[in-house]
Design a protein around this motif. Structure first.
Motif, PDB file in Angstrom:
ATOM      1  N   ARG A   3       0.847  -1.197   0.000  1.00  0.00           N
ATOM      2  CA  ARG A   3       0.000   0.000   0.000  1.00  0.00           C
ATOM      3  C   ARG A   3       0.881   1.244   0.000  1.00  0.00           C
ATOM      4  O   ARG A   3       1.990   1.239   0.533  1.00  0.00           O
ATOM      5  CB  ARG A   3      -0.874   0.028   1.247  1.00  0.00           C
ATOM      6  CG  ARG A   3      -1.860  -1.108   1.322  1.00  0.00           C
ATOM      7  CD  ARG A   3      -2.675  -0.974   2.586  1.00  0.00           C
ATOM      8  NE  ARG A   3      -3.508  -2.146   2.766  1.00  0.00           N
ATOM      9  CZ  ARG A   3      -4.315  -2.316   3.786  1.00  0.00           C
ATOM     10  NH1 ARG A   3      -4.385  -1.399   4.722  1.00  0.00           N
ATOM     11  NH2 ARG A   3      -5.043  -3.393   3.897  1.00  0.00           N
ATOM     12  N   GLU A   6       0.549   3.187   5.007  1.00  0.00           N
ATOM     13  CA  GLU A   6       0.229   2.155   5.981  1.00  0.00           C
ATOM     14  C   GLU A   6       0.248   2.778   7.377  1.00  0.00           C
ATOM     15  O   GLU A   6       1.141   3.565   7.693  1.00  0.00           O
ATOM     16  CB  GLU A   6       1.251   1.020   5.914  1.00  0.00           C
ATOM     17  CG  GLU A   6       0.886  -0.194   6.736  1.00  0.00           C
ATOM     18  CD  GLU A   6      -0.410  -0.856   6.299  1.00  0.00           C
ATOM     19  OE1 GLU A   6      -1.354  -0.917   7.105  1.00  0.00           O
ATOM     20  OE2 GLU A   6      -0.495  -1.303   5.144  1.00  0.00           O
ATOM     21  N   ASP A  50     -18.210   2.112  15.298  1.00  0.00           N
ATOM     22  CA  ASP A  50     -17.922   1.294  14.125  1.00  0.00           C
ATOM     23  C   ASP A  50     -19.243   0.964  13.429  1.00  0.00           C
ATOM     24  O   ASP A  50     -20.044   0.185  13.929  1.00  0.00           O
ATOM     25  CB  ASP A  50     -17.209   0.013  14.547  1.00  0.00           C
ATOM     26  CG  ASP A  50     -16.910  -0.912  13.384  1.00  0.00           C
ATOM     27  OD1 ASP A  50     -17.257  -0.595  12.229  1.00  0.00           O
ATOM     28  OD2 ASP A  50     -16.319  -1.979  13.637  1.00  0.00           O
ATOM     29  N   THR A  52     -19.240   0.037  10.046  1.00  0.00           N
ATOM     30  CA  THR A  52     -18.798  -0.541   8.781  1.00  0.00           C
ATOM     31  C   THR A  52     -19.889  -1.399   8.147  1.00  0.00           C
ATOM     32  O   THR A  52     -20.213  -1.230   6.965  1.00  0.00           O
ATOM     33  CB  THR A  52     -17.517  -1.374   8.989  1.00  0.00           C
ATOM     34  OG1 THR A  52     -16.531  -0.548   9.625  1.00  0.00           O
ATOM     35  CG2 THR A  52     -16.982  -1.893   7.668  1.00  0.00           C
ATOM     36  N   ILE A  65     -13.959   0.352   1.459  1.00  0.00           N
ATOM     37  CA  ILE A  65     -13.409  -0.005   2.760  1.00  0.00           C
ATOM     38  C   ILE A  65     -12.563  -1.255   2.540  1.00  0.00           C
ATOM     39  O   ILE A  65     -13.088  -2.326   2.235  1.00  0.00           O
ATOM     40  CB  ILE A  65     -14.525  -0.282   3.789  1.00  0.00           C
ATOM     41  CG1 ILE A  65     -15.414   0.954   3.941  1.00  0.00           C
ATOM     42  CG2 ILE A  65     -13.922  -0.688   5.131  1.00  0.00           C
ATOM     43  CD1 ILE A  65     -16.667   0.712   4.761  1.00  0.00           C
ATOM     44  N   SER A  66     -11.266  -1.099   2.663  1.00  0.00           N
ATOM     45  CA  SER A  66     -10.347  -2.212   2.428  1.00  0.00           C
ATOM     46  C   SER A  66     -10.280  -3.131   3.642  1.00  0.00           C
ATOM     47  O   SER A  66     -10.692  -2.766   4.741  1.00  0.00           O
ATOM     48  CB  SER A  66      -8.941  -1.677   2.141  1.00  0.00           C
ATOM     49  OG  SER A  66      -8.925  -0.952   0.947  1.00  0.00           O
ATOM     50  N   GLU A  69      -9.706  -2.039   7.391  1.00  0.00           N
ATOM     51  CA  GLU A  69     -10.241  -0.693   7.615  1.00  0.00           C
ATOM     52  C   GLU A  69     -11.656  -0.788   8.174  1.00  0.00           C
ATOM     53  O   GLU A  69     -12.368  -1.768   7.937  1.00  0.00           O
ATOM     54  CB  GLU A  69     -10.275   0.112   6.308  1.00  0.00           C
ATOM     55  CG  GLU A  69      -8.910   0.406   5.746  1.00  0.00           C
ATOM     56  CD  GLU A  69      -8.976   1.179   4.438  1.00  0.00           C
ATOM     57  OE1 GLU A  69      -7.966   1.822   4.098  1.00  0.00           O
ATOM     58  OE2 GLU A  69     -10.014   1.137   3.753  1.00  0.00           O
ATOM     59  N   ARG A  70     -12.068   0.236   8.907  1.00  0.00           N
ATOM     60  CA  ARG A  70     -13.402   0.316   9.466  1.00  0.00           C
ATOM     61  C   ARG A  70     -13.969   1.690   9.169  1.00  0.00           C
ATOM     62  O   ARG A  70     -13.239   2.680   9.145  1.00  0.00           O
ATOM     63  CB  ARG A  70     -13.394   0.110  10.981  1.00  0.00           C
ATOM     64  CG  ARG A  70     -12.632  -1.105  11.468  1.00  0.00           C
ATOM     65  CD  ARG A  70     -13.075  -2.403  10.900  1.00  0.00           C
ATOM     66  NE  ARG A  70     -14.409  -2.770  11.370  1.00  0.00           N
ATOM     67  CZ  ARG A  70     -15.140  -3.716  10.820  1.00  0.00           C
ATOM     68  NH1 ARG A  70     -14.701  -4.381   9.777  1.00  0.00           N
ATOM     69  NH2 ARG A  70     -16.322  -4.011  11.294  1.00  0.00           N
TER      70      ARG A  70
END
Length: 89
Positions: A3, A6, A50, A52, A65-66, A69-70
């Motif tokens: 990435r 990071e 959270d 997500t 959203i990878s 990730e949240r």
């Protein structure tokens, strides 16, 4: 593939951006307080709810959203209170 950016889990909390959740009226005690902090490496840590799973199917087409990730939601007044502490540059 690596990435471009990071998160560094060793970074330390440096200073709160804005006001405490108590000052903003977003909590009645010291648990579950939304907050924004600058880390010693310049990154920003956000403490919030959270959501997500609740937003996953409703993201705008260009938002993702990878893994790892949240999606975190904070009160609007928490971000607005942090504005004076965030540099324009």
């Amino acid at each position: 593939m690596a990435r471009v950016w990071e998160a560094d889990p060793a970074a330390l909390f440096t200073r709160r951006l804005g006001k405490t959740a108590e000052e903003l009226g977003n909590t009645e005690d010291e648990t579950g307080c939304p907050d924004i902090w600058e880390l010693d490496n310049g990154d920003i840590a956000v403490i919030g709810r959270d959501l997500t799973a609740e937003y996953a199917d409703r993201l705008p087409p260009d938002a993702r959203i990878s893994r790892g990730e949240r999606l975190v939601v904070i009160p609007g007044n928490t971000l607005r209170a942090a504005k004076p502490d965030i540099a324009d540059v």
